[in-house]
Write an enzyme that holds these catalytic residues in place. Structure first.
Site, PDB file in Angstrom:
ATOM      1  N   ASN A   8       0.871  -1.178   0.000  1.00 24.69           N
ATOM      2  CA  ASN A   8       0.000   0.000   0.000  1.00 24.69           C
ATOM      3  C   ASN A   8       0.904   1.222   0.000  1.00 24.69           C
ATOM      4  O   ASN A   8       1.500   1.550   1.021  1.00 24.69           O
ATOM      5  CB  ASN A   8      -0.894  -0.038   1.247  1.00 24.69           C
ATOM      6  CG  ASN A   8      -1.745   1.213   1.390  1.00 24.69           C
ATOM      7  OD1 ASN A   8      -1.793   2.049   0.488  1.00 24.69           O
ATOM      8  ND2 ASN A   8      -2.411   1.334   2.529  1.00 24.69           N
ATOM      9  N   TRP A   9       0.998   1.875  -1.156  1.00 24.33           N
ATOM     10  CA  TRP A   9       1.909   3.025  -1.265  1.00 24.33           C
ATOM     11  C   TRP A   9       1.330   4.258  -0.571  1.00 24.33           C
ATOM     12  O   TRP A   9       2.032   5.251  -0.402  1.00 24.33           O
ATOM     13  CB  TRP A   9       2.186   3.346  -2.734  1.00 24.33           C
ATOM     14  CG  TRP A   9       2.965   2.298  -3.472  1.00 24.33           C
ATOM     15  CD1 TRP A   9       3.305   1.040  -3.017  1.00 24.33           C
ATOM     16  CD2 TRP A   9       3.497   2.391  -4.797  1.00 24.33           C
ATOM     17  NE1 TRP A   9       4.011   0.364  -3.981  1.00 24.33           N
ATOM     18  CE2 TRP A   9       4.143   1.166  -5.085  1.00 24.33           C
ATOM     19  CE3 TRP A   9       3.490   3.386  -5.780  1.00 24.33           C
ATOM     20  CZ2 TRP A   9       4.770   0.928  -6.315  1.00 24.33           C
ATOM     21  CZ3 TRP A   9       4.119   3.143  -7.004  1.00 24.33           C
ATOM     22  CH2 TRP A   9       4.753   1.927  -7.254  1.00 24.33           C
ATOM     23  N   LYS A  10       0.058   4.214  -0.214  1.00 18.53           N
ATOM     24  CA  LYS A  10      -0.601   5.379   0.396  1.00 18.53           C
ATOM     25  C   LYS A  10      -0.399   6.611  -0.515  1.00 18.53           C
ATOM     26  O   LYS A  10      -0.364   6.460  -1.727  1.00 18.53           O
ATOM     27  CB  LYS A  10      -0.101   5.593   1.827  1.00 18.53           C
ATOM     28  CG  LYS A  10      -0.198   4.286   2.650  1.00 18.53           C
ATOM     29  CD  LYS A  10       0.004   4.468   4.115  1.00 18.53           C
ATOM     30  CE  LYS A  10      -0.146   3.110   4.820  1.00 18.53           C
ATOM     31  NZ  LYS A  10      -0.050   3.213   6.265  1.00 18.53           N
ATOM     32  N   HIS A  93      -9.459   1.097   5.009  1.00 23.79           N
ATOM     33  CA  HIS A  93      -8.189   1.269   5.722  1.00 23.79           C
ATOM     34  C   HIS A  93      -8.413   2.219   6.904  1.00 23.79           C
ATOM     35  O   HIS A  93      -9.210   3.161   6.806  1.00 23.79           O
ATOM     36  CB  HIS A  93      -7.131   1.830   4.772  1.00 23.79           C
ATOM     37  CG  HIS A  93      -5.750   1.787   5.350  1.00 23.79           C
ATOM     38  ND1 HIS A  93      -5.314   2.717   6.268  1.00 23.79           N
ATOM     39  CD2 HIS A  93      -4.734   0.926   5.165  1.00 23.79           C
ATOM     40  CE1 HIS A  93      -4.075   2.412   6.615  1.00 23.79           C
ATOM     41  NE2 HIS A  93      -3.696   1.331   5.969  1.00 23.79           N
ATOM     42  N   GLU A  95      -6.775   4.613   7.969  1.00 26.02           N
ATOM     43  CA  GLU A  95      -6.542   6.025   7.637  1.00 26.02           C
ATOM     44  C   GLU A  95      -7.767   6.637   6.956  1.00 26.02           C
ATOM     45  O   GLU A  95      -8.072   7.809   7.150  1.00 26.02           O
ATOM     46  CB  GLU A  95      -5.282   6.152   6.767  1.00 26.02           C
ATOM     47  CG  GLU A  95      -4.031   5.917   7.612  1.00 26.02           C
ATOM     48  CD  GLU A  95      -2.848   5.344   6.867  1.00 26.02           C
ATOM     49  OE1 GLU A  95      -2.825   5.372   5.627  1.00 26.02           O
ATOM     50  OE2 GLU A  95      -1.935   4.846   7.550  1.00 26.02           O
ATOM     51  N   GLU A 160      -5.098  -4.892  10.610  1.00 24.87           N
ATOM     52  CA  GLU A 160      -4.067  -3.879  10.814  1.00 24.87           C
ATOM     53  C   GLU A 160      -4.349  -3.143  12.124  1.00 24.87           C
ATOM     54  O   GLU A 160      -5.163  -2.210  12.151  1.00 24.87           O
ATOM     55  CB  GLU A 160      -4.068  -2.861   9.669  1.00 24.87           C
ATOM     56  CG  GLU A 160      -3.760  -3.455   8.313  1.00 24.87           C
ATOM     57  CD  GLU A 160      -3.181  -2.410   7.367  1.00 24.87           C
ATOM     58  OE1 GLU A 160      -2.082  -2.650   6.857  1.00 24.87           O
ATOM     59  OE2 GLU A 160      -3.808  -1.362   7.162  1.00 24.87           O
ATOM     60  N   GLY A 166       2.936   2.221  10.774  1.00 24.45           N
ATOM     61  CA  GLY A 166       3.932   3.279  10.644  1.00 24.45           C
ATOM     62  C   GLY A 166       4.680   3.599  11.921  1.00 24.45           C
ATOM     63  O   GLY A 166       5.354   4.628  12.010  1.00 24.45           O
ATOM     64  N   SER A 205       3.757  -2.216  10.238  1.00 19.96           N
ATOM     65  CA  SER A 205       5.205  -2.283  10.472  1.00 19.96           C
ATOM     66  C   SER A 205       5.836  -3.609  10.053  1.00 19.96           C
ATOM     67  O   SER A 205       6.761  -4.097  10.709  1.00 19.96           O
ATOM     68  CB  SER A 205       5.518  -1.969  11.945  1.00 19.96           C
ATOM     69  OG  SER A 205       5.136  -0.634  12.255  1.00 19.96           O
ATOM     70  N   GLY A 226       3.003  -1.141   4.230  1.00 21.33           N
ATOM     71  CA  GLY A 226       3.004   0.273   3.895  1.00 21.33           C
ATOM     72  C   GLY A 226       4.404   0.746   3.538  1.00 21.33           C
ATOM     73  O   GLY A 226       4.878   0.544   2.427  1.00 21.33           O
ATOM     74  N   GLY A 227       5.078   1.351   4.510  1.00 19.41           N
ATOM     75  CA  GLY A 227       6.376   1.985   4.268  1.00 19.41           C
ATOM     76  C   GLY A 227       7.374   1.120   3.513  1.00 19.41           C
ATOM     77  O   GLY A 227       8.028   1.595   2.576  1.00 19.41           O
TER      78      GLY A 227
HETATM   79  P1  13P Z   1       3.270   0.341   7.594  1.00 17.17           P
HETATM   80  O1  13P Z   1       3.770  -0.928   6.957  1.00 17.17           O
HETATM   81  O2  13P Z   1       3.991   1.559   7.097  1.00 17.17           O
HETATM   82  O3  13P Z   1       3.212   0.227   9.070  1.00 17.17           O
HETATM   83  O4  13P Z   1       1.758   0.544   7.080  1.00 17.17           O
HETATM   84  C1  13P Z   1       0.859  -0.507   7.178  1.00 17.17           C
HETATM   85  C2  13P Z   1      -0.362  -0.163   6.448  1.00 17.17           C
HETATM   86  O5  13P Z   1      -1.128   0.697   6.854  1.00 17.17           O
HETATM   87  C3  13P Z   1      -0.631  -0.869   5.179  1.00 17.17           C
HETATM   88  O6  13P Z   1      -1.910  -0.646   4.734  1.00 17.17           O
END
Ligand code: 13P
Length: 244
Positions: A8-10, A93, A95, A160, A166, A205, A226-227
């Protein structure tokens, strides 16, 4: 079933960066024992789908509207994502639940729309830190599943924990295994036999150094990253840790 490693590149990436991530993924995906998916921002789906065409790596969106078309300025329909080259879409998600006030009902309507457009929905659930400290994680996640998954749901669920996103913090292996077992039970209760085979991803993470431990746990059907999905080598490192 093969594990699914989804990135997920956000809200990250311009055209040049998209190519810098996707091209090495295309080369590195051959011979992996898992399925790979990248979910770039909507502006990059066509570019990334083009780079990954004919490869082992699928492309997805990060959200869609519940309606097929109409007067919804700034929104994107599931059919538009599919038209751009997406095959999956992340929905609900944390977010989006936090930033856009998305309720379980909205996530459920989006899930119906995504399925109707031929996309595989990835429905996200997870508790906040306060909810976990209060011992409410099962009640929260159980409620999100019951409210967000439509009848006959076919797709992917991603667990999640909000506090692990993050932050570099993850739940203990025991806590991840317990939650994934709980989710499996809820899926079977809600969906019957159909709930027994759905993939349940862990997200929060995930990185190359903890991927093997997390992906080795029972009922963990892959990872939502994510990251670490913004660096091709890290993402491939996680994929190499997947169970065949
Ligand atoms: P991180 O891997 O950056 O913690 O993010 C997880 C995430 O929200 C994937 O959708």
């Amino acid at each position: 079933m093969r594990q699914l490693i989804a990135g997920n590149w956000k809200m990250n990436g311009l055209q040049e960066r998209a190519a810098a991530i996707a091209a090495p993924l295309r080369r590195g995906a051959d011979g992996l024992g898992c399925d790979l998916l990248v979910c770039p921002p909507a502006t990059l789906i066509t570019t990334v789908a083009h780079i990954l065409a004919g490869s082992e790596v699928a492309v997805g969106g990060q959200d869609c509207h519940a309606r097929g078309e109409g007067a919804h300025t700034g929104d994107i329909s599931a059919a538009m994502l599919r038209d751009a080259g997406a095959r999956y879409v992340i929905l609900g998600h944390s977010e989006r639940r936090a930033d856009h006030g998305e309720s379980d009902e909205m996530v459920r309507a989006k899930t119906v729309a995504a399925t109707a457009a031929g996309l595989t929905p990835i429905v996200c659930v997870g508790e906040t830190e306060a909810q976990r400290l209060a011992g409410e994680q099962n009640a929260v996640v159980g409620g999100q599943l019951a409210g967000s998954l439509p009848e006959g749901f076919v797709g992917v669920v991603a667990y999640e924990p909000v506090w692990a996103i993050g932050t570099g913090r993850t739940p203990t292996e025991e806590d991840v295994a317990a939650m994934h077992g709980f989710i499996r039970g809820r899926l079977v209760a809600l969906l019957g036999e159909g709930g027994a085979g759905l993939r349940i991803l862990y997200g929060g993470s995930v990185k190359p150094s903890n991927a093997a431990a997390l992906l080795g746990l029972p009922e963990v059907g892959g990872a939502l990253v994510g990251g670490a999905s913004l660096q091709a080598e890290d993402f491939l490192g996680i994929a190499r840790a997947a169970r065949a």
